[in-house]
Design an enzyme around this catalytic site. Sequence first.
Site, mmCIF file in Angstrom:
data_model
loop_
_atom_site.group_PDB
_atom_site.id
_atom_site.type_symbol
_atom_site.label_atom_id
_atom_site.label_comp_id
_atom_site.label_asym_id
_atom_site.label_seq_id
_atom_site.Cartn_x
_atom_site.Cartn_y
_atom_site.Cartn_z
ATOM 1 N N GLY A 28 -32.274 52.041 113.685
ATOM 2 C CA GLY A 28 -31.946 50.944 114.593
ATOM 3 C C GLY A 28 -30.383 51.610 113.240
ATOM 4 O O GLY A 28 -30.227 52.212 112.642
ATOM 5 N N ARG A 69 -25.772 50.985 109.246
ATOM 6 C CA ARG A 69 -24.151 51.113 109.066
ATOM 7 C C ARG A 69 -23.772 51.302 108.952
ATOM 8 O O ARG A 69 -22.258 51.222 109.369
ATOM 9 C CB ARG A 69 -24.295 52.443 107.721
ATOM 10 C CG ARG A 69 -24.583 53.578 108.571
ATOM 11 C CD ARG A 69 -24.302 54.158 107.472
ATOM 12 N NE ARG A 69 -25.128 55.785 108.600
ATOM 13 C CZ ARG A 69 -24.564 57.435 108.453
ATOM 14 N NH1 ARG A 69 -23.758 57.240 107.226
ATOM 15 N NH2 ARG A 69 -25.550 57.955 108.572
ATOM 16 N N GLY A 120 -25.430 50.892 103.685
ATOM 17 C CA GLY A 120 -25.224 50.125 104.866
ATOM 18 C C GLY A 120 -23.168 51.089 104.492
ATOM 19 O O GLY A 120 -22.506 50.880 104.957
ATOM 20 N N ARG A 168 -15.047 54.266 115.742
ATOM 21 C CA ARG A 168 -16.262 55.291 116.579
ATOM 22 C C ARG A 168 -15.702 54.947 117.784
ATOM 23 O O ARG A 168 -16.618 53.890 118.231
ATOM 24 C CB ARG A 168 -16.853 55.856 115.989
ATOM 25 C CG ARG A 168 -17.921 56.796 117.361
ATOM 26 C CD ARG A 168 -18.984 57.637 116.447
ATOM 27 N NE ARG A 168 -20.669 56.889 116.438
ATOM 28 C CZ ARG A 168 -21.859 56.822 115.947
ATOM 29 N NH1 ARG A 168 -21.728 58.258 115.613
ATOM 30 N NH2 ARG A 168 -22.467 56.018 115.903
ATOM 31 N N ARG A 176 -29.563 55.460 122.699
ATOM 32 C CA ARG A 176 -29.901 56.441 121.932
ATOM 33 C C ARG A 176 -31.007 56.957 122.737
ATOM 34 O O ARG A 176 -32.169 55.903 123.261
ATOM 35 C CB ARG A 176 -30.205 57.167 120.861
ATOM 36 C CG ARG A 176 -28.848 56.909 119.822
ATOM 37 C CD ARG A 176 -29.037 55.797 119.040
ATOM 38 N NE ARG A 176 -28.106 55.310 118.119
ATOM 39 C CZ ARG A 176 -27.066 55.927 117.627
ATOM 40 N NH1 ARG A 176 -27.240 56.847 116.616
ATOM 41 N NH2 ARG A 176 -26.188 55.285 116.817
ATOM 42 N N ASP A 220 -33.278 59.481 117.788
ATOM 43 C CA ASP A 220 -32.075 59.155 117.531
ATOM 44 C C ASP A 220 -30.505 58.939 117.443
ATOM 45 O O ASP A 220 -29.709 58.445 117.540
ATOM 46 C CB ASP A 220 -32.260 58.286 116.474
ATOM 47 C CG ASP A 220 -32.384 58.883 115.146
ATOM 48 O OD1 ASP A 220 -33.069 60.078 115.159
ATOM 49 O OD2 ASP A 220 -31.769 59.034 114.049
ATOM 50 N N ASN A 221 -30.378 60.678 117.455
ATOM 51 C CA ASN A 221 -28.942 61.529 117.266
ATOM 52 C C ASN A 221 -28.789 61.767 118.753
ATOM 53 O O ASN A 221 -28.266 62.811 119.314
ATOM 54 C CB ASN A 221 -28.909 61.944 116.557
ATOM 55 C CG ASN A 221 -28.805 61.496 115.369
ATOM 56 O OD1 ASN A 221 -28.302 60.583 114.707
ATOM 57 N ND2 ASN A 221 -29.286 62.165 114.164
ATOM 58 N N ASP A 255 -22.998 61.491 116.013
ATOM 59 C CA ASP A 255 -23.608 61.752 114.591
ATOM 60 C C ASP A 255 -23.696 63.121 114.147
ATOM 61 O O ASP A 255 -24.748 63.681 113.743
ATOM 62 C CB ASP A 255 -25.022 61.376 114.604
ATOM 63 C CG ASP A 255 -24.751 59.524 114.716
ATOM 64 O OD1 ASP A 255 -24.351 58.953 114.491
ATOM 65 O OD2 ASP A 255 -25.833 59.981 114.178
HETATM 66 P P1 AMP Z 1 -28.399 59.017 110.304
HETATM 67 O O1 AMP Z 1 -29.123 60.015 109.803
HETATM 68 O O2 AMP Z 1 -26.897 59.123 110.139
HETATM 69 O O3 AMP Z 1 -28.832 59.647 111.585
HETATM 70 O O4 AMP Z 1 -29.452 58.185 109.824
HETATM 71 C C1 AMP Z 1 -30.392 57.522 110.428
HETATM 72 C C2 AMP Z 1 -30.737 56.081 109.845
HETATM 73 O O5 AMP Z 1 -30.296 55.827 108.156
HETATM 74 C C3 AMP Z 1 -30.548 55.266 110.324
HETATM 75 O O6 AMP Z 1 -30.768 54.164 110.861
HETATM 76 C C4 AMP Z 1 -28.676 54.567 110.052
HETATM 77 O O7 AMP Z 1 -28.391 53.509 109.767
HETATM 78 C C5 AMP Z 1 -29.592 54.842 108.348
HETATM 79 N N1 AMP Z 1 -28.585 54.826 107.683
HETATM 80 C C6 AMP Z 1 -28.315 56.056 106.814
HETATM 81 N N2 AMP Z 1 -27.710 56.173 106.162
HETATM 82 C C7 AMP Z 1 -27.588 54.437 105.624
HETATM 83 C C8 AMP Z 1 -26.784 53.610 104.507
HETATM 84 N N3 AMP Z 1 -25.975 53.789 103.776
HETATM 85 N N4 AMP Z 1 -27.214 52.295 104.478
HETATM 86 C C9 AMP Z 1 -27.956 52.334 105.075
HETATM 87 N N5 AMP Z 1 -28.435 52.544 106.290
HETATM 88 C C10 AMP Z 1 -28.698 53.702 106.185
HETATM 89 MG MG MG Z 2 -27.931 58.519 113.045
#
Ligand code: AMP
Ligand code: MG
Length: 496
Positions: free
Chosen positions: A94, A97, A130, A180, A187, A256-257, A266
Amino acid sequence: MRKAFSSQHGFAFDNTYARELEGFYVPVEAAQVAKPRLLQWNRTLADELGLDSEALGSEQGAAIFAGNQLPEGASPLAQAYAGHQFGGFVPQLGDGRALLLGEMLDGQNRRRDLQLKGSGRTPFSRGGDGKAPLGAVLREHLIGEAMHALGIPTTRALASVATGESVFRETPVPGAVLTRVAASHIRVGTFQFFAARGERDKVQRLADYSIVRHHPQAADAENRYLALLAAVADVQASLVAGWMHVGFVHGVMNTDNMTISGETIDYGPCAFIDAYHPQAVFSSIDRNGRYAYANQPVIAQWNLARLAETLLPLIHEDETRAIELATEVVDGFAAHFGDVWLDGMRAKLGLTTAEEGDLELANDFLAELAAQRVDFTSAWRALAASLLEGEEVLSRRFEDASGCQTWIARWQERLAREPMTERTRVAAMNRVNPLYIPRNHKVEEALAAAVESQDLEPFETLLTVLARPFEEQPGHAGYAVPAPESFGSYKTFCGT
Ligand code: AMP
Ligand code: MG
């Protein structure tokens, strides 16, 4: 309560996700930040969206795009999704952030999401803060805009705002928020979230919503959910082929990406290949090369199989039959990808007609580049130049030029059966083989200046050069050449 801005800034939200898909998200408000400052403002995109680019390119814009002020009509929410990360299923990810502000119709009547990234904690944040570091925000801003200029479907950057606060990673770093713009943020993982919970009705609602929003032609098909799967397979085949043609390595193709719309999303540990090698990997966490350059089509297909699984109960009531039908589509991805990829390779090679041997010709050129780790981007450009200036322009890039010379002779023979004149061919090749890509050393240099010295000039120059990647720009030759030896081998970090 926060006061809403008046619609004088051109915000004309029409939030179908919030309205039609209750239970698919959590309403959340953005965190207030100390001292928002607008660092990058994308006027062209603002105009496309019908926003008041003048008024928003100011303190007001900074307040809105930092999350401090809610524009009128926005309905901020965090979307639920799951995902396979490096092959392992995580039932709840989900927006941890990010916040979807809402949707707007652009000048071409296309529905676009406006999302804040780095705007504070949500119920999906788990242990995270976040927030987003400035370096990661600017990186996504730059690469997304570069991809757009290269003609590759992508989410885009409307604004990058410094928050005036520190975020803590290994050390304190400046924080920022990215705004963005995307066709949507649906996704493969969004489908997986509901499928994994056995919520068949919700999967169906999401599929129906996705068909209306992204693949309306599927609505007329005999089996609309199978047609949705096929449509996603098509857009992903084109997308990944586009990546391959410019040497892009996404780096974290978790489910998820991967979007249903077919946009790149992403930009984390992504990078462009310099010295060509099919197994090129840049991400420090991709230790087994799952998301290596040449694996990308295979992974896209694997991700499609995960999407297919979520759709099975909708595709056919008899599971065996559903699996048969879905498998046919997923299996068909490879051949379809191959066709799209080869079409693009023909264009890169300056071919306008199709012949049997073209696949081999293309693969053999790549093999030559790989064998001697030749710089990918400049080699393609040199290939075109060799037609006017002689083969040395290309062959001198190879330590041992013999293989390259033999290949050039074959290519010349093939060109002799093409209708175009030399000049037209060179121009056509230069329209598909970029001169400028976000070279890793240039990206790092620009981000370091912005983050460490508050100097945005290198970033802005790079962004400007990358906005016209196919045209030679006087005074910017340095952006078209490989990194100096001293830059070494490049590693990227997720930067969350
Ligand atoms: P990503 O690796 O960017 O595709 O993110 C994978 C998951 O980690 C997603 O659910 C993001 O919302 C969560 N996430 C990544 N960075 C943060 C952060 N700094 N704070 C909270 N959630 C994060
Ligand atoms: Mg992502």
